[in-house]
Design a protein around this motif. Structure first.
Motif, PDB file in Angstrom:
ATOM      1  N   ARG A  43     -10.638  -3.557  -5.043  1.00  0.00           N
ATOM      2  CA  ARG A  43     -10.176  -2.304  -4.445  1.00  0.00           C
ATOM      3  C   ARG A  43      -8.696  -2.094  -4.724  1.00  0.00           C
ATOM      4  O   ARG A  43      -8.277  -0.985  -5.069  1.00  0.00           O
ATOM      5  CB  ARG A  43     -10.426  -2.355  -2.936  1.00  0.00           C
ATOM      6  CG  ARG A  43      -9.803  -1.211  -2.136  1.00  0.00           C
ATOM      7  CD  ARG A  43     -10.713  -0.013  -2.087  1.00  0.00           C
ATOM      8  NE  ARG A  43     -10.225   0.929  -1.094  1.00  0.00           N
ATOM      9  CZ  ARG A  43     -10.691   1.028   0.146  1.00  0.00           C
ATOM     10  NH1 ARG A  43     -11.627   0.210   0.584  1.00  0.00           N
ATOM     11  NH2 ARG A  43     -10.233   1.949   0.964  1.00  0.00           N
ATOM     12  N   ASP A  44      -7.895  -3.153  -4.598  1.00  0.00           N
ATOM     13  CA  ASP A  44      -6.459  -3.032  -4.825  1.00  0.00           C
ATOM     14  C   ASP A  44      -6.151  -2.652  -6.270  1.00  0.00           C
ATOM     15  O   ASP A  44      -5.263  -1.834  -6.533  1.00  0.00           O
ATOM     16  CB  ASP A  44      -5.764  -4.349  -4.484  1.00  0.00           C
ATOM     17  CG  ASP A  44      -6.060  -4.812  -3.072  1.00  0.00           C
ATOM     18  OD1 ASP A  44      -5.971  -3.986  -2.158  1.00  0.00           O
ATOM     19  OD2 ASP A  44      -6.396  -6.000  -2.900  1.00  0.00           O
ATOM     20  N   THR A  77      -5.332   4.173  -9.829  1.00  0.00           N
ATOM     21  CA  THR A  77      -5.413   5.555  -9.347  1.00  0.00           C
ATOM     22  C   THR A  77      -4.020   6.137  -9.121  1.00  0.00           C
ATOM     23  O   THR A  77      -3.749   7.298  -9.468  1.00  0.00           O
ATOM     24  CB  THR A  77      -6.235   5.622  -8.049  1.00  0.00           C
ATOM     25  OG1 THR A  77      -7.526   5.066  -8.273  1.00  0.00           O
ATOM     26  CG2 THR A  77      -6.376   7.059  -7.576  1.00  0.00           C
ATOM     27  N   ASP A 105      -6.869   0.930  -6.791  1.00  0.00           N
ATOM     28  CA  ASP A 105      -5.861   1.748  -6.104  1.00  0.00           C
ATOM     29  C   ASP A 105      -4.583   1.845  -6.943  1.00  0.00           C
ATOM     30  O   ASP A 105      -3.959   2.908  -7.037  1.00  0.00           O
ATOM     31  CB  ASP A 105      -5.530   1.143  -4.742  1.00  0.00           C
ATOM     32  CG  ASP A 105      -6.621   1.398  -3.712  1.00  0.00           C
ATOM     33  OD1 ASP A 105      -7.500   2.246  -3.968  1.00  0.00           O
ATOM     34  OD2 ASP A 105      -6.594   0.745  -2.653  1.00  0.00           O
ATOM     35  N   ARG A 156       0.826  -1.205   0.000  1.00  0.00           N
ATOM     36  CA  ARG A 156       0.000   0.000   0.000  1.00  0.00           C
ATOM     37  C   ARG A 156       0.863   1.259   0.000  1.00  0.00           C
ATOM     38  O   ARG A 156       0.539   2.247  -0.668  1.00  0.00           O
ATOM     39  CB  ARG A 156      -0.949  -0.023   1.201  1.00  0.00           C
ATOM     40  CG  ARG A 156      -1.977  -1.143   1.122  1.00  0.00           C
ATOM     41  CD  ARG A 156      -2.849  -1.210   2.365  1.00  0.00           C
ATOM     42  NE  ARG A 156      -3.773  -2.340   2.319  1.00  0.00           N
ATOM     43  CZ  ARG A 156      -4.566  -2.713   3.316  1.00  0.00           C
ATOM     44  NH1 ARG A 156      -4.554  -2.023   4.455  1.00  0.00           N
ATOM     45  NH2 ARG A 156      -5.376  -3.756   3.189  1.00  0.00           N
ATOM     46  N   GLN A 167       2.544   2.152  -3.525  1.00  0.00           N
ATOM     47  CA  GLN A 167       1.704   2.844  -4.516  1.00  0.00           C
ATOM     48  C   GLN A 167       1.827   4.358  -4.386  1.00  0.00           C
ATOM     49  O   GLN A 167       1.839   5.068  -5.397  1.00  0.00           O
ATOM     50  CB  GLN A 167       0.238   2.441  -4.325  1.00  0.00           C
ATOM     51  CG  GLN A 167      -0.041   0.975  -4.534  1.00  0.00           C
ATOM     52  CD  GLN A 167      -1.462   0.633  -4.144  1.00  0.00           C
ATOM     53  OE1 GLN A 167      -2.401   1.174  -4.688  1.00  0.00           O
ATOM     54  NE2 GLN A 167      -1.613  -0.258  -3.181  1.00  0.00           N
ATOM     55  N   TYR A 222     -15.118   3.059  -7.272  1.00  0.00           N
ATOM     56  CA  TYR A 222     -13.661   3.144  -7.383  1.00  0.00           C
ATOM     57  C   TYR A 222     -13.250   3.749  -8.726  1.00  0.00           C
ATOM     58  O   TYR A 222     -12.314   4.553  -8.802  1.00  0.00           O
ATOM     59  CB  TYR A 222     -13.023   1.765  -7.252  1.00  0.00           C
ATOM     60  CG  TYR A 222     -13.305   1.023  -5.974  1.00  0.00           C
ATOM     61  CD1 TYR A 222     -13.539   1.689  -4.767  1.00  0.00           C
ATOM     62  CD2 TYR A 222     -13.332  -0.373  -5.951  1.00  0.00           C
ATOM     63  CE1 TYR A 222     -13.797   0.992  -3.597  1.00  0.00           C
ATOM     64  CE2 TYR A 222     -13.584  -1.081  -4.784  1.00  0.00           C
ATOM     65  CZ  TYR A 222     -13.817  -0.393  -3.613  1.00  0.00           C
ATOM     66  OH  TYR A 222     -14.063  -1.100  -2.462  1.00  0.00           O
TER      67      TYR A 222
END
Length: 869
Positions: free
Chosen positions: A705-706, A712, A709, A672, A675, A741
């Protein structure tokens, strides 16, 4: 002396719920009961129902004042008609300033009965009754959210917390496939006895509630999947939308265990059994808050309970805090309710504090108070050092302003103060006072003064000065130590110095635990009571052997800014890797970060220390905390040249640990962080490899979700492949979560046209859910695009009054955090200062702007001192 009239007593009928009116009603109205019969028709845009209100009035009442607020008069979706009072139809009721006024001629001393028919809006956003349509299977779900005073936008009522009432709810026209959840269970005997109900399975009646404030009443309906905790004595069911039932089954055992054991603990701690006949959990997708503690039926944000990504220790702790916080409210909030929202902290602060007391019991493998420090203290301090901070007790002259009371002071400072209070008074005295408070005010209302009185009774101390300092004074103490040694290696003087960080003259009495650390011997501790004075000599330290370093808030009982003295800071930076106490290590990392924020330590030095020590760190919560600060330092505080210089080594550390760290939780934590830091082309190539599946994090499943992310992060860095990757992922992933998302990811595009499109939609697209706006506001304001988004700062600030009026609690906080927090330039500071100087603004909004702009000004100061091109 001129005798006051009754009209003077209740004041002018202003919009909202004025404090004076509320006090008058609480003094003259009692024994309130609502009987609501509501039609819930699938697809309807209006809530239609009938209502019977019973209220006992004393002889002095000259008129009956109900609250009835139409949020959007132009939409014409709300109305009240057919008012009958004590059997007499009336046509001269006054509808004025969000109230319905019934003349005295229709009223009697004693029990009065008001009957009426009402309609109110149901919408996807912006109303107290919300519809959610799951695009996965097109199933529909409805739910209410009345806090702080939105019940009166759904049906006429006395919308104030200290006119508790009993509610009797009947639902009609409901789909036979829907389940309906409310504060009590269904009254099947009443249904069986009612002939009209026998004709159809599409009606349901609920048992009458115990006395509740209007904001605690609730219902939810839809084609929920339902699960029962067979081991629970609390008749607990969990409700979740059908498309998430499989996910819920995987989490069910632990969710039920947390809930059950938490309720057991609270019953013992409060010495009061669970106060309501059942306790259900309803998972709401895209819920406006983490949770809402409706008596007997807590609503929880779905992704706060069902993990959207593989969880780390921090995620597990966050879920536990959420669930245990809302469970604690059943006693502290629902059973005993604050009299007015100026004591909002009395329920919210206690619920958070008690959540960690419970976490000690239900998650013993975690150090609950280490996590408390990580999740609670930094946010409290971030607000309390600003010119926008408030006292814990906040004057609320009208409930229309109650939304602005919500924030870090209520949710983070208040529980921190309570931890200090428990240490100051003694744990036994503290608990016995809480038990007295609950016993004496059960099913009623209370104030902070009532709790202080209980503290005084159990501790034998006079506490008015202590209480006023902590609850009625804003800001916090900066506590430092000046210690000197003699020529023989012993402490000669040891002085604690307290000052008000806001320079407003405040002083806070507190009890601290001080650590004297030695390189060649176990540490020594001192317990010191710091009186309300600027300096205090700690005589107990005199003559002790000279320590290697000193930390004056050991085990984190104190509340304030506890910076390391220069000698201690230098030695801690040398010796931190050898500190084996996880909690102490967390606190020292925090003290070093505080030094960065006050420009006593360069952000690049903090990052260098992290590069040195993190590879050996095994504690997930410490790793997550340090990496979060590293991300802030790298993305906000460093110059572009400093970023280019540090990026290769930082990216290498994160990428290596993402693949090779000892535990899955650590690897996910590094994933996390990577990123957010991935700046170079090589690092972005790794992000794309992760997205493509050619590179994998061992032990981690890449979920929806990952993936978003990752995309993004690439979009915010203007990676050339990112738009195509977003388009491909959006086509593959079609769930409701994925659509949100994808919308948020799109906001990160570095395009003036895209920014304008999103900003316009925030105000003109009325069916755009608040959750989509909040999800996208952060990517919209990516720090890398601050020059592109700077023109939106002023209009975002000008929109604040409208947002306060039309949006839910926390929305304004999140909006400001995104639009102000995305900037770090003198130009942005000027925009905010000009806005505050030129724009008339409600005091609560002005304070929120001042609070948020502190981070912007701090960023500019840090860059001015330490950034090097």
């Amino acid at each position: 002396m001129v005798q006051a009239t009754e009209q003077d007593d209740k004041g002018a009928l202003e919009a909202g719920v004025p404090r004076q009116l509320a006090r008058w009603r609480a003094a003259h109205y009692r024994d309130v009961r609502y009987a609501l019969s509501i039609a819930l028709e699938p697809g309807a845009d209006r809530l239609k129902g009938t209502e019977e209100i019973r209220v006992t009035l004393d002889a002095s009442v000259d008129e009956l004042v109900l609250d009835w607020r139409v949020v959007n008069p132009q939409a014409q979706t709300a109305s009240v008609r057919g008012i009958v009072v004590n059997g007499r139809a009336i046509n001269d009721a006054r509808f004025t300033n969000e109230h319905i006024v019934i003349p005295k001629t229709y009223l009697v001393t004693g029990v009065n009965v008001v009957e009426l028919t009402f309609e109110s809006p149901i919408s996807t956003s912006g109303s107290a009754v919300t519809r959610y349509v799951d695009h996965t299977d097109n199933r529909e779900y409805l739910y209410t959210l009345f806090v702080p005073s939105d019940a009166s936008t759904a049906f006429p009522c006395f919308d104030q917390p200290d006119l508790k009432a009993r509610f009797k709810l009947t639902i009609t026209n409901v789909s036979p496939f829907w389940k309906v959840v409310s504060n009590t269970s269904a009254d099947w005997d009443a249904i069986a006895d009612d002939v009209s109900f026998k004709k159809s399975s599409r009606a349901i009646s609920f048992h009458e509630t115990q006395p509740l404030s209007t904001y605690q009443f609730a219902f939810a309906a839809g084609e929920f999947a339902e699960f029962k905790d067979e081991a629970s004595p609390y008749k607990t069911h969990l409700y979740v939308r059908q498309s998430q039932a499989a996910r819920a089954r995987k989490e069910l055992a632990e969710v039920f265990r947390l809930n059950r054991e938490g309720l057991n603990f609270y019953g013992r701690y409060f010495d009061h059994k669970f106060p309501f006949p059942k306790y259900d959990l309803v998972l709401i997708p895209e819920f406006a808050y983490g949770g809402m503690e409706h008596a007997g039926a807590t609503f929880l944000r779905e992704d706060g309970v069902l993990f959207p990504s593989d969880p780390t220790a921090n995620d597990v702790a966050a879920r536990a805090e959420l669930m245990l916080h809302e469970a604690a409210h059943q006693w502290f909030g629902d059973l005993v309710t604050m009299r007015w929202f100026d004591d909002l902290w009395l329920k919210e602060g206690f619920a958070t504090f008690m959540a960690y007391k419970a976490m000690e019991q239900v998650l013993p493998q975690m150090n609950a108070w280490k996590i408390f420090y990580q999740r609670t203290k930094p946010a409290a301090y971030t607000t309390d050092v600003t010119k926008g901070t408030t006292p814990i007790f906040q004057e609320i002259p009208n409930l229309s302003a109650a939304k602005s009371a919500y924030g870090n002071i209520v949710y983070r400072k208040a529980p921190s103060m309570l931890r200090q209070a428990e240490f100051y008074l003694g744990a036994d005295n503290f608990q016995r006072a809480i038990q007295l408070f609950v016993k004496e005010h059960a099913f009623g209302n209370a104030e902070w003064a009532d709790l202080v009185h209980a503290f005084e009774r159990t501790s034998g101390q006079k506490l008015d000065t202590w209480a006023d300092a902590w609850v009625r004074r804003r800001g916090m103490a900066d506590v430092r130590v000046d210690w000197r040694t003699d020529g023989e290696g012993h402490i000669q003087s040891f002085t604690l110095m307290q000052r008000d960080v806001l320079n407003e003259g405040g002083l806070w009495p507190m009890r601290l635990k001080i650590l004297l650390a030695y390189a060649d011997a176990p540490p020594e501790t001192l317990i010191v009571k710091l009186a309300a004075a600027h300096t205090a000599e700690v005589d107990e330290a005199h003559g002790r052997r000279t320590p290697a370093w000193v930390f004056i808030n050991y085990e984190d009982y104190g509340y304030g800014q506890f910076l390391l003295d220069p000698v201690s800071r230098a030695r801690v930076m040398q010796q931190l890797g050898g500190v084996h106490d996880d909690f102490l290590r967390m606190l020292l990392w925090g003290a070093l970060w505080d030094a960065v924020r006050v420009t006593e330590l360069a952000p690049a030095d903090y990052i260098e220390l992290a590069l040195k020590l993190l590879p050996a760190e095994r504690d997930e919560t410490i790793t997550q905390s340090v990496l979060a600060r590293v991300q802030t330092a790298f993305n906000r505080y460093l110059s572009a040249a400093q970023q280019r210089a540090l990026a290769p080594r930082l990216e290498e550390l994160l990428a290596t640990q993402m693949l090779k760290a000892e535990t899955a939780g650590l690897r996910i934590t590094y994933f996390r962080a990577f990123q957010s830091i991935a700046t170079t082309e090589a690092a972005r190539a790794k992000l794309k490899a992760l997205l493509a599946g050619t590179l994998k994090v061992p032990g981690m499943t890449l979920r929806t979700r990952d993936r978003f992310d990752l995309v993004t992060a690439l979009i915010s860095r203007s990676d050339r492949d990112a738009p195509a990757l977003l388009a491909k992922l959006s086509a593959q992933e079609q769930s409701d979560d994925a659509r949100r998302y994808a919308y948020a990811a799109g906001a990160a595009q570095a395009s003036a046209d895209v920014k304008q499109k999103y900003f316009d939609a925030y105000f003109k697209q009325r069916d755009l859910p608040e959750s989509w706006i909040e999800a996208s506001a952060g990517p919209f304001n990516a720090p890398q695009q601050s020059e592109l988004t700077l023109p939106y700062l002023a209009p975002a600030l000008r929109a604040l009054p409208e947002l306060k009026r039309t949006r839910k609690i926390f929305f304004v906080n999140n909006w400001l955090a995104a639009f102000v927090g995305g900037q770090c330039s003198p130009q942005a500071v000027s925009v905010v200062h000009d806005f505050l100087q030129q724009t008339p603004l409600d005091r609560d909004l002005r304070l929120k702007v001042l609070e948020t702009s502190d981070g912007l000004e701090r960023c500019v100061r840090i860059r001015a001192k330490f950034a090097r091109e």
